[in-house]
Design an enzyme around this catalytic site. Structure first.
Site, PDB file in Angstrom:
ATOM      1  N   ARG A 297     -19.800 -49.424  24.901  1.00  0.00           N
ATOM      2  CA  ARG A 297     -19.645 -50.257  23.710  1.00  0.00           C
ATOM      3  C   ARG A 297     -18.428 -49.860  22.897  1.00  0.00           C
ATOM      4  O   ARG A 297     -17.986 -50.617  22.028  1.00  0.00           O
ATOM      5  CB  ARG A 297     -20.904 -50.164  22.842  1.00  0.00           C
ATOM      6  N   ARG A 299     -14.852 -49.859  22.633  1.00  0.00           N
ATOM      7  CA  ARG A 299     -13.905 -50.687  23.365  1.00  0.00           C
ATOM      8  C   ARG A 299     -12.566 -50.000  23.607  1.00  0.00           C
ATOM      9  O   ARG A 299     -11.866 -50.309  24.562  1.00  0.00           O
ATOM     10  CB  ARG A 299     -13.664 -52.013  22.633  1.00  0.00           C
ATOM     11  N   ARG A 375      -7.959 -40.774  17.665  1.00  0.00           N
ATOM     12  CA  ARG A 375      -8.481 -41.675  16.629  1.00  0.00           C
ATOM     13  C   ARG A 375      -9.806 -42.290  17.069  1.00  0.00           C
ATOM     14  O   ARG A 375     -10.759 -42.371  16.283  1.00  0.00           O
ATOM     15  CB  ARG A 375      -7.463 -42.777  16.331  1.00  0.00           C
ATOM     16  N   ARG A 384     -21.840 -41.135  17.204  1.00  0.00           N
ATOM     17  CA  ARG A 384     -22.694 -40.583  18.253  1.00  0.00           C
ATOM     18  C   ARG A 384     -23.145 -39.149  17.997  1.00  0.00           C
ATOM     19  O   ARG A 384     -24.066 -38.676  18.666  1.00  0.00           O
ATOM     20  CB  ARG A 384     -21.968 -40.666  19.602  1.00  0.00           C
TER      21      ARG A 384
END
Length: 449
Positions: A297, A299, A375, A384
């Site tokens: 997820r 990207r 970044r 996370r």
């Protein structure tokens, strides 16, 4: 009771405004037509539909498809398999919102039965899928969290999601579904046909990728060796990192005229582009299929993962909540062993790997490689490493951060929001202990902002 449902995977275009040819015609004209942007748009709006369509088709045939990026569509994927979901979310120029397995009970959600299965193999498939859903429901009833019981869900379980994507990327998606890495999955072929039929109605001038002839993929030879799945634990290795990363950041700072700024200030810069010049590559071994969905997820990464139809089913993730209860742990392990036996029976019966992949449980593990710049890693760690993150991906993120800290001390100031900003960004969902959680990350908290 069987949770299979006699319906086909469906996709519907929810949003495509009828005046999209005017946008495309304007974009096609602007580089070669006198006048400002609004004047050119008014000219396109005043042109006939036939004139605009003819212009757009001519531009498309010349290979200039960037004008398609000015229009996005939203698609609703209804009761598609988790295998299809995994295929779709790997397209990084699209946005997805998926029904969560962490919070939603999937006991009665249903699962996909490939129409290509018939006779005895179909009966064996349905019997095992029904058993997996029954054990999943039983685990929930015995207090196992949904986010742990979900590792028993097979890749055929029904997923529902929304996807928003510009039309150029959608054509690329269709091409991959029809002739690329998705071409061996009939379910994806059927969904591609549904999308193409809808696009032909609203965009007849589009150059859609061709529908190839339907060929059955070659079946591999039966093998006698039996693979017994084993419990695995995720392991992260740092396999590529910058040479002298601090020196490189300082050099780029000098070029930018910011040589006197402390590197820590980059953590609070609203545009920390300097951090994008440093990239780290990680090997993640024994990551579950469920954990993979959390990883992809993000990207802004380059990720390499094996195709689902190549997994050998030799490993699985064992959640602590189940491992601590031996009877459930044995039942959990039996699900993976029996499913692996089914995969081998299907293989021996000549069922192609693309259809056997639907049997893979969400707890099946694989290895992947990901490359992120600093970044993006900062953003990754902020989400996370948080105590609210799912425990498997949090463990992976912690390992990545620990390895990165050895290369660049700046990573010690990264982590969940309570580390970087001294306050929790979760609001009423906060764990309530941001300072105590921040202590393991750094000896001093990030400065208050």
């Amino acid at each position: 009771m069987s949770t299979q449902q006699p319906i086909c995977s469906q996709v519907r275009i929810l949003d495509l405004t009828p005046d999209h040819p005017v946008y495309w015609a304007s974009a096609a004209r602007i580089s070669t037509t006198e006048g400002n942007a609004l004047e050119i748009y008014e000219k396109s709006a005043a042109s006939t539909e036939e004139q605009n369509n003819r212009l757009i088709e001519r531009v498309f045939r010349a290979g200039h498809q960037s004008v398609l990026e000015h229009k996005s569509v939203t698609l609703a994927f209804t009761n598609v398999s988790a295998l299809v979901e995994q295929f779709l979310i790997e397209f990084r120029l699209a946005s997805f919102t998926v029904k969560s397995r962490r919070y939603v009970d999937f006991s009665g959600m249903g699962y996909y039965v490939p129409p290509e299965l018939d006779g005895q193999v179909r009966t064996q498939y349905i019997r095992q899928m029904d058993r997996l859903f029954a054990v999943y429901e039983q685990f929930l009833a015995q207090g196992i969290p949904k986010e742990d019981a979900r590792f028993l869900l097979p890749s055929c379980f029904f997923s529902n999601l929304y996807c928003t994507v510009n039309l150029r990327e959608l054509l690329h998606m269709l091409d991959e579904m029809r002739t690329g890495r998705g071409s061996q999955f009939p379910e994806l072929q059927g969904l591609a046909d549904q999308i193409a039929d809808q696009l032909k109605t609203c965009c007849p001038f589009l150059l859609l990728p061709p529908r190839p002839p339907v060929d059955q993929p070659p079946t591999d030879q039966p093998q006698k060796a039996v693979v017994l799945p084993q419990a695995r634990v995720a392991k992260v290795s740092l396999i590529q990192q910058p040479i002298q990363p601090e020196a490189l950041l300082r050099h780029i700072q000098r070029l930018s005229g910011e040589a006197d700024s402390p590197l820590e200030d980059l953590l609070y810069d609203s545009r920390p582009r300097l951090l994008e010049h440093l990239t780290y590559t990680f090997l993640i071994e024994h990551l579950s299929l469920s954990g993979l969905t959390h990883l992809v997820r993000h990207r802004l990464q380059s990720i390499q993962i094996p195709a689902l139809d190549t997994l050998d089913g030799s490993g699985y993730l064992l959640p602590p909540s189940i491992a601590s209860r031996p009877p459930l742990s044995q039942q959990y392990q039996a699900c993976f062993i029996d499913t692996q036996a089914l995969v081998e029976q299907l293989r021996d019966a000549g069922v192609p790997a693309s259809l056997r992949a639907y049997c893979r449980l969400s707890g099946t593990v694989l290895s992947c490689v990901t490359t992120m710049n600093v970044r993006e890693l900062m953003h990754f760690f902020s989400l996370r490493c948080c105590s609210r993150a799912q425990w498997e991906i949090r463990d992976v993120a912690e390992q990545m951060r620990t390895l990165a800290c050895e290369s660049l001390p700046l990573f010690r100031r990264m982590g969940p929001g309570c580390v970087r900003n001294g306050v929790c960004p979760e609001g009423p969902l906060s764990c309530g202990h941001p300072k105590s959680l921040a202590e393991p990350y750094c000896s001093t908290h990030a400065k208050e902002r």
